[in-house]
Design a protein around this motif. Structure first.
Motif, PDB file in Angstrom:
ATOM      1  N   TYR A 126       0.839  -1.198   0.000  1.00 51.61           N
ATOM      2  CA  TYR A 126       0.000   0.000   0.000  1.00 51.61           C
ATOM      3  C   TYR A 126       0.872   1.245   0.000  1.00 51.61           C
ATOM      4  O   TYR A 126       2.064   1.200   0.312  1.00 51.61           O
ATOM      5  CB  TYR A 126      -0.905   0.006   1.243  1.00 51.61           C
ATOM      6  N   ASP A 127       0.247   2.328  -0.380  1.00 57.73           N
ATOM      7  CA  ASP A 127       0.854   3.649  -0.278  1.00 57.73           C
ATOM      8  C   ASP A 127       0.045   4.443   0.729  1.00 57.73           C
ATOM      9  O   ASP A 127      -1.188   4.330   0.777  1.00 57.73           O
ATOM     10  CB  ASP A 127       0.865   4.345  -1.647  1.00 57.73           C
ATOM     11  N   ARG A 128       0.743   5.244   1.532  1.00 55.43           N
ATOM     12  CA  ARG A 128       0.098   6.020   2.592  1.00 55.43           C
ATOM     13  C   ARG A 128      -0.285   7.412   2.097  1.00 55.43           C
ATOM     14  O   ARG A 128       0.492   8.083   1.455  1.00 55.43           O
ATOM     15  CB  ARG A 128       1.053   6.169   3.777  1.00 55.43           C
ATOM     16  N   CYS A 129      -1.497   7.810   2.449  1.00 55.64           N
ATOM     17  CA  CYS A 129      -1.944   9.182   2.223  1.00 55.64           C
ATOM     18  C   CYS A 129      -2.018   9.937   3.546  1.00 55.64           C
ATOM     19  O   CYS A 129      -2.418  11.089   3.567  1.00 55.64           O
ATOM     20  CB  CYS A 129      -3.321   9.208   1.564  1.00 55.64           C
ATOM     21  N   GLY A 130      -1.689   9.269   4.608  1.00 53.40           N
ATOM     22  CA  GLY A 130      -1.753   9.863   5.937  1.00 53.40           C
ATOM     23  C   GLY A 130      -0.488   9.574   6.711  1.00 53.40           C
ATOM     24  O   GLY A 130       0.536   9.192   6.128  1.00 53.40           O
ATOM     25  N   ASN A 131      -0.570   9.729   8.009  1.00 49.78           N
ATOM     26  CA  ASN A 131       0.608   9.605   8.859  1.00 49.78           C
ATOM     27  C   ASN A 131       0.892   8.188   9.342  1.00 49.78           C
ATOM     28  O   ASN A 131       2.004   7.896   9.751  1.00 49.78           O
ATOM     29  CB  ASN A 131       0.452  10.514  10.088  1.00 49.78           C
TER      30      ASN A 131
ATOM     31  N   GLN B 197       0.137   0.622  12.404  1.00 53.21           N
ATOM     32  CA  GLN B 197      -0.311   1.638  13.356  1.00 53.21           C
ATOM     33  C   GLN B 197      -1.835   1.762  13.355  1.00 53.21           C
ATOM     34  O   GLN B 197      -2.453   1.915  14.411  1.00 53.21           O
ATOM     35  CB  GLN B 197       0.326   2.989  13.027  1.00 53.21           C
ATOM     36  N   ILE B 198      -2.433   1.694  12.182  1.00 53.65           N
ATOM     37  CA  ILE B 198      -3.894   1.780  12.094  1.00 53.65           C
ATOM     38  C   ILE B 198      -4.527   0.581  12.800  1.00 53.65           C
ATOM     39  O   ILE B 198      -5.454   0.747  13.600  1.00 53.65           O
ATOM     40  CB  ILE B 198      -4.358   1.888  10.625  1.00 53.65           C
ATOM     41  N   CYS B 199      -4.027  -0.609  12.522  1.00 50.51           N
ATOM     42  CA  CYS B 199      -4.592  -1.805  13.168  1.00 50.51           C
ATOM     43  C   CYS B 199      -4.425  -1.748  14.676  1.00 50.51           C
ATOM     44  O   CYS B 199      -5.333  -2.119  15.423  1.00 50.51           O
ATOM     45  CB  CYS B 199      -3.969  -3.069  12.590  1.00 50.51           C
ATOM     46  N   ARG B 200      -3.284  -1.271  15.163  1.00 48.73           N
ATOM     47  CA  ARG B 200      -3.091  -1.136  16.607  1.00 48.73           C
ATOM     48  C   ARG B 200      -4.088  -0.125  17.178  1.00 48.73           C
ATOM     49  O   ARG B 200      -4.709  -0.366  18.206  1.00 48.73           O
ATOM     50  CB  ARG B 200      -1.654  -0.700  16.909  1.00 48.73           C
ATOM     51  N   HIS B 201      -4.242   1.018  16.506  1.00 45.35           N
ATOM     52  CA  HIS B 201      -5.191   2.037  16.962  1.00 45.35           C
ATOM     53  C   HIS B 201      -6.614   1.472  17.011  1.00 45.35           C
ATOM     54  O   HIS B 201      -7.335   1.686  17.986  1.00 45.35           O
ATOM     55  CB  HIS B 201      -5.137   3.256  16.037  1.00 45.35           C
TER      56      HIS B 201
ATOM     57  N   LEU C 250       6.060  -0.704  14.395  1.00 46.58           N
ATOM     58  CA  LEU C 250       5.228  -1.893  14.534  1.00 46.58           C
ATOM     59  C   LEU C 250       5.312  -2.700  13.250  1.00 46.58           C
ATOM     60  O   LEU C 250       5.550  -2.149  12.171  1.00 46.58           O
ATOM     61  CB  LEU C 250       3.770  -1.503  14.800  1.00 46.58           C
ATOM     62  N   ASP C 251       5.050  -3.991  13.348  1.00 46.46           N
ATOM     63  CA  ASP C 251       5.087  -4.880  12.191  1.00 46.46           C
ATOM     64  C   ASP C 251       3.679  -5.038  11.608  1.00 46.46           C
ATOM     65  O   ASP C 251       2.739  -5.389  12.332  1.00 46.46           O
ATOM     66  CB  ASP C 251       5.644  -6.242  12.613  1.00 46.46           C
ATOM     67  N   ASP C 252       3.548  -4.776  10.308  1.00 45.18           N
ATOM     68  CA  ASP C 252       2.243  -4.864   9.656  1.00 45.18           C
ATOM     69  C   ASP C 252       1.580  -6.222   9.862  1.00 45.18           C
ATOM     70  O   ASP C 252       0.416  -6.299  10.263  1.00 45.18           O
ATOM     71  CB  ASP C 252       2.363  -4.585   8.147  1.00 45.18           C
ATOM     72  N   ALA C 253       2.293  -7.299   9.585  1.00 47.69           N
ATOM     73  CA  ALA C 253       1.701  -8.645   9.668  1.00 47.69           C
ATOM     74  C   ALA C 253       1.234  -8.957  11.090  1.00 47.69           C
ATOM     75  O   ALA C 253       0.136  -9.503  11.284  1.00 47.69           O
ATOM     76  CB  ALA C 253       2.693  -9.701   9.179  1.00 47.69           C
ATOM     77  N   ASP C 254       2.049  -8.614  12.074  1.00 53.09           N
ATOM     78  CA  ASP C 254       1.672  -8.870  13.468  1.00 53.09           C
ATOM     79  C   ASP C 254       0.406  -8.114  13.841  1.00 53.09           C
ATOM     80  O   ASP C 254      -0.515  -8.669  14.457  1.00 53.09           O
ATOM     81  CB  ASP C 254       2.791  -8.458  14.430  1.00 53.09           C
ATOM     82  N   GLU C 255       0.353  -6.842  13.479  1.00 53.71           N
ATOM     83  CA  GLU C 255      -0.786  -6.014  13.883  1.00 53.71           C
ATOM     84  C   GLU C 255      -2.063  -6.360  13.113  1.00 53.71           C
ATOM     85  O   GLU C 255      -3.157  -6.277  13.671  1.00 53.71           O
ATOM     86  CB  GLU C 255      -0.449  -4.529  13.745  1.00 53.71           C
TER      87      GLU C 255
ATOM     88  N   HIS D 247     -12.732   4.752   8.227  1.00 50.53           N
ATOM     89  CA  HIS D 247     -12.151   6.101   8.282  1.00 50.53           C
ATOM     90  C   HIS D 247     -10.629   6.034   8.217  1.00 50.53           C
ATOM     91  O   HIS D 247      -9.999   6.787   7.467  1.00 50.53           O
ATOM     92  CB  HIS D 247     -12.594   6.818   9.558  1.00 50.53           C
ATOM     93  N   HIS D 248     -10.021   5.141   8.980  1.00 49.19           N
ATOM     94  CA  HIS D 248      -8.558   5.069   9.011  1.00 49.19           C
ATOM     95  C   HIS D 248      -7.969   4.297   7.833  1.00 49.19           C
ATOM     96  O   HIS D 248      -6.964   4.734   7.252  1.00 49.19           O
ATOM     97  CB  HIS D 248      -8.087   4.463  10.325  1.00 49.19           C
ATOM     98  N   LEU D 249      -8.562   3.181   7.472  1.00 52.55           N
ATOM     99  CA  LEU D 249      -7.995   2.367   6.394  1.00 52.55           C
ATOM    100  C   LEU D 249      -8.105   3.049   5.030  1.00 52.55           C
ATOM    101  O   LEU D 249      -7.337   2.728   4.118  1.00 52.55           O
ATOM    102  CB  LEU D 249      -8.657   0.982   6.370  1.00 52.55           C
ATOM    103  N   ARG D 250      -8.984   4.013   4.890  1.00 50.67           N
ATOM    104  CA  ARG D 250      -9.106   4.726   3.610  1.00 50.67           C
ATOM    105  C   ARG D 250      -7.850   5.528   3.281  1.00 50.67           C
ATOM    106  O   ARG D 250      -7.629   5.905   2.138  1.00 50.67           O
ATOM    107  CB  ARG D 250     -10.337   5.636   3.616  1.00 50.67           C
ATOM    108  N   PHE D 251      -6.998   5.776   4.280  1.00 48.83           N
ATOM    109  CA  PHE D 251      -5.752   6.507   4.060  1.00 48.83           C
ATOM    110  C   PHE D 251      -4.660   5.644   3.434  1.00 48.83           C
ATOM    111  O   PHE D 251      -3.583   6.139   3.124  1.00 48.83           O
ATOM    112  CB  PHE D 251      -5.239   7.095   5.387  1.00 48.83           C
ATOM    113  N   LEU D 252      -4.921   4.348   3.284  1.00 47.22           N
ATOM    114  CA  LEU D 252      -3.960   3.427   2.668  1.00 47.22           C
ATOM    115  C   LEU D 252      -4.490   2.996   1.310  1.00 47.22           C
ATOM    116  O   LEU D 252      -5.601   2.466   1.206  1.00 47.22           O
ATOM    117  CB  LEU D 252      -3.742   2.208   3.569  1.00 47.22           C
TER     118      LEU D 252
END
Length: 160
Positions: free
Chosen positions: A33-38, A43-47, A102-107, A149-154
């Motif tokens: 993925y490419d990020r459009c946010g921070n 991080q999104i999955c943890r949040h 954080l690790d994407d796969a873990d989260e 809301h958060h995943l739309r930034f990816l």
């Protein structure tokens, strides 16, 4: 970049349930993925877990200090959020901000487990700090909308 410019690049996401949010996170993990946010996918999955798990475990007591505002928040803000019209750029409470490393796969896996736990939860759900008591379906809708809301930034990378 302005909030309007960022919003024009985001995906238009709506999840009918939390499983769909978990599936989207898994898909982003697979495609890249490419990020459009921070925040990264991890991080999104943890949040999302940090916000979702207290529905079952209880929120910190201090979050109920403004419980008297819940009727107003339910009437004014909740419908806007459920419609997918979440504001961009509002800072999150520090206890819900994920660390950077954080690790994407873990989260993604831990988010999926949180979704399974939420769906199989047999007890009462804790009153939401902003909206009060909600039944399971309403709470799932709120969490699924929050995930969108958060995943739309990816933005998923296209298949090669």
């Amino acid at each position: 970049m302005s909030k309007r410019a960022i919003a024009s690049e985001l995906r238009d996401l709506r999840f009918v349930n939390l499983e769909a949010a978990s599936d989207d996170a898994q898909s982003l993990l697979q495609s890249g993925y490419d990020r459009c946010g921070n925040w990264s996918l991890a991080q999104i999955c943890r949040h999302l877990r940090l916000v979702q798990d207290p529905s079952m475990d209880g929120y910190p007591r201090w979050m109920s200090l403004f419980a008297f505002l819940r009727p107003v928040m339910r009437r004014t803000l909740l419908p806007r959020l459920i419609e997918g019209n979440s504001p961009i750029g509002i800072p999150t409470s520090s206890i819900f901000v994920p660390p950077a490393e954080l690790d994407d796969a873990d989260e993604v896996l831990l988010f999926h487990r949180s979704v399974v736990r939420f769906k199989s939860h047999q007890g009462k759900y804790a009153a939401h700090p902003g909206f009060g008591r909600m039944d399971r379906d309403a709470l799932e809708t709120l969490h699924a909308t929050h995930a969108a809301h958060h995943l739309r930034f990816l933005i998923p990378r296209p298949s090669p």
